[in-house]
Design an enzyme around this catalytic site. Structure first.
Site, short mmCIF file in Angstrom:
data_model
loop_
_atom_site.label_atom_id
_atom_site.label_comp_id
_atom_site.label_asym_id
_atom_site.label_seq_id
_atom_site.Cartn_x
_atom_site.Cartn_y
_atom_site.Cartn_z
N ASP A 222 1.01 -1.28 0.02
CA ASP A 222 0.01 0.01 -0.04
C ASP A 222 0.83 1.34 -0.06
O ASP A 222 2.06 1.10 0.04
CB ASP A 222 -0.98 0.03 1.17
N GLU A 255 -0.97 1.76 -5.17
CA GLU A 255 -0.73 2.89 -5.16
C GLU A 255 -1.84 3.88 -5.70
O GLU A 255 -1.84 5.17 -6.09
CB GLU A 255 0.63 3.31 -5.62
N TRP A 256 -2.97 3.10 -5.76
CA TRP A 256 -4.27 3.71 -6.39
C TRP A 256 -4.30 4.51 -7.90
O TRP A 256 -4.78 5.46 -7.91
CB TRP A 256 -4.67 4.83 -5.35
N GLY A 257 -3.24 4.38 -8.50
CA GLY A 257 -3.15 5.06 -9.95
C GLY A 257 -2.50 6.35 -9.74
O GLY A 257 -2.74 7.14 -10.84
N GLU A 259 0.45 7.71 -9.79
CA GLU A 259 1.55 7.84 -10.52
C GLU A 259 1.66 7.14 -11.83
O GLU A 259 2.64 6.37 -12.27
CB GLU A 259 2.86 7.74 -9.75
N ASP A 277 -10.14 3.32 -3.68
CA ASP A 277 -10.70 1.97 -3.06
C ASP A 277 -12.20 1.89 -3.50
O ASP A 277 -13.10 2.72 -3.82
CB ASP A 277 -10.79 2.19 -1.55
C1 GLA Z 1 -5.79 1.52 1.42
C2 GLA Z 1 -6.16 0.47 0.30
C3 GLA Z 1 -7.22 -0.34 0.78
C4 GLA Z 1 -6.92 -1.32 2.08
C5 GLA Z 1 -6.80 0.03 3.12
C6 GLA Z 1 -6.05 -0.54 4.43
O1 GLA Z 1 -6.64 2.37 1.40
O2 GLA Z 1 -6.21 1.13 -0.98
O3 GLA Z 1 -7.39 -1.31 -0.30
O4 GLA Z 1 -5.85 -1.85 1.67
O5 GLA Z 1 -5.60 0.86 2.57
O6 GLA Z 1 -5.86 0.14 5.61
#
Ligand code: GLA
Length: 459
Positions: A222, A255-257, A259, A277
């Protein structure tokens, strides 16, 4: 004209009618013919403003819908789902894993931080009694909240003593004995995203070796509480550390996109999140699908775009919405990580995540991500998504994102099918072949928020 378009036209005409009625009333109360013009000034000003606002709204609406600005009915008219090849696979980091998208279960979407080793063990037992491993669900992934707040005196990560008293090695052994694979979570920062658990930045090799010694098969990594250094540096460090352990560990970059990971993550990992998320909300499913679609060309065997874990079964979306969610994730070759409590799963939800024909689309060895090929209707909310499968077959999802049932049209040229091609059509939710064949186009009525998923096979 689709029914949603018809309703929008009626609303538009009614608005124009009410506007002129209001205008007439305003002028008659002014009685400007019998009063000096100056006394009516406020009506003229008001009238001018409202005219400008009204016609700019209507004008933009029509311009957008009917002239130039309208997205073409085919978004990728040059894109032939049968011919396009994914990016050069030599760029891909190859640990031999994830030749098809990973499948499994994780506690995060349902339990978040409220977990302990008993909940995990019971879900593993449920996975087995529901027959999920035989369908391909292999990984049992522990997400955030397994780790203690601090490292031990030797600087090692340790499990939280109250919630995981037997330790991670014992849990991994239990999972392995059940014939499944074990996944763990850490973070490329000083704390994990929950805010108070120890994480891996600066300890990459030490942690990777520890994970390997515990028998970890999958690491989700993460992106919280870091030092501000670029993602591609922090994520490469863990990727290299995992390689050094000598144990094949599937590396899931989260890393949620932020970069644009599709551009660099294939060099280091087996999957990379493309957006925020997942939530058990329709709006979020739409956002994640669109964000993930952008990077379709970068996915392939060994490295996949990840729009986040499944929410099917958590209860806040309708069955139609869950079916759309599952169909799109399967077509987009997303990792299929179940995110609900398997110990008490409603049969209707179970039917969705165990749809073998749809799982087969996801696990097809060709490994090309399906994508949006057409947007239709005044609302642009009637969509055709498609992707090639092995053996020259095509998987198709007709997705109605709108608020009423409507007809979606599929054209052969959107799919790259040559003129005159004839295919059989199999309905993957009804589990039967349609009596008719696809001979260039078809029209199907699809319920609001629902989808149809088909398999086309050239005869
Ligand atoms: C981030 C991630 C989630 C999850 C939470 C855990 O938000 O994107 O998928 O793993 O952390 O705290």
């Amino acid at each position: 004209m689709s029914s949603q378009t018809r309703v929008l036209h009626i609303v538009l005409l009614k608005t124009v009618y009410l506007y002129f009625k209001w205008l007439a009333q305003a002028f008659s109360s002014c009685r400007w013919l019998v009063k000096p013009l100056s006394r009516c000034r406020r009506y003229w000003v008001c009238c001018g403003f409202s005219f400008a606002i009204m016609f700019s709204i209507i004008g933009t609406w029509y311009l957008h819908a009917f002239i130039g600005c309208k997205p073409p009915s085919s978004l990728h008219s040059n894109w032939n789902v049968l011919k396009e090849m994914p990016i050069d696979r030599r760029m891909i980091h190859d640990n031999g894993l994830a030749q098809t998208p990973p499948m499994g279960w994780s506690h995060w979407n349902h339990f978040e931080c409220n977990i302990n080793e008993t909940i995990i063990r019971e879900n593993v037992d449920a996975m087995i009694s529901l027959g999920l491993p035989a369908l391909g669900y292999q990984y049992v992934n522990i997400d955030d909240c397994w780790a203690d707040f601090d490292r031990d005196s030797e600087g090692n990560l340790i499990a939280h003593p109250a919630t995981f008293p037997s330790g991670i090695k014992a849990l991994a052994d239990f999972v392995h004995k059940s014939g499944l694979k074990f996944g763990l979570y850490s973070d490329a920062g000083y704390k994990t995203c929950i805010g108070n658990r120890a994480a891996s930045l600066g300890h990459e090799l030490q942690d990777a070796l520890r994970f390997a010694s515990w028998g970890v098969d999958h690491l989700k990594y993460d992106n919280c509480y870091h030092d501000g250094s670029p993602e591609h540096v922090r994520y490469a460090a863990m990727g290299e550390a995992l390689n050094k352990t000598g144990r094949p560990i599937l590396y899931s970059i989260c890393e949620w996109g932020t970069e644009t990971p599709a551009l660099w993550a294939p060099k280091y990992g087996n999957s990379w999140r493309t957006s925020r998320d997942a939530k058990d909300r329709w709006k979020r499913v739409k956002l994640l699908a669109d964000d993930n679609n952008i990077w379709a060309a970068y996915a392939g065997p060994g490295g996949w775009n990840d729009p986040d874990m499944l929410q099917v079964g958590n209860g806040r979306m309708s069955l139609a919405e869950y079916r759309s969610h599952f169909s799109l994730w399967a077509l987009m070759k997303a990792p299929l990580i179940i995110g609900c409590d398997l110990r008490m799963l409603d049969k209707r939800y179970l039917e969705i995540i165990t749809n073998k024909e749809i799982i087969d689309v996801n696990q097809d060895p060709l490994g090309v991500q399906g994508r949006k090929v057409s947007q239709q209707g005044f609302c642009n909310c009637l969509e055709v998504w498609a992707g090639p499968l092995s053996g020259g077959r095509i998987a198709l999802v007709l997705w109605n994102r709108g608020w009423m049932s409507d007809v979606i049209i599929v054209k052969g040229h959107d799919l790259g099918l040559p003129l005159g091609a004839v295919t059989t059509i199999r309905d993957l939710w009804a589990h039967k072949n349609l009596p008719e064949k696809f001979t260039g186009s078809m029209q199907v009525k699809v319920g609001s928020h629902g989808c149809k998923m088909y398999l086309l096979t050239v005869t």
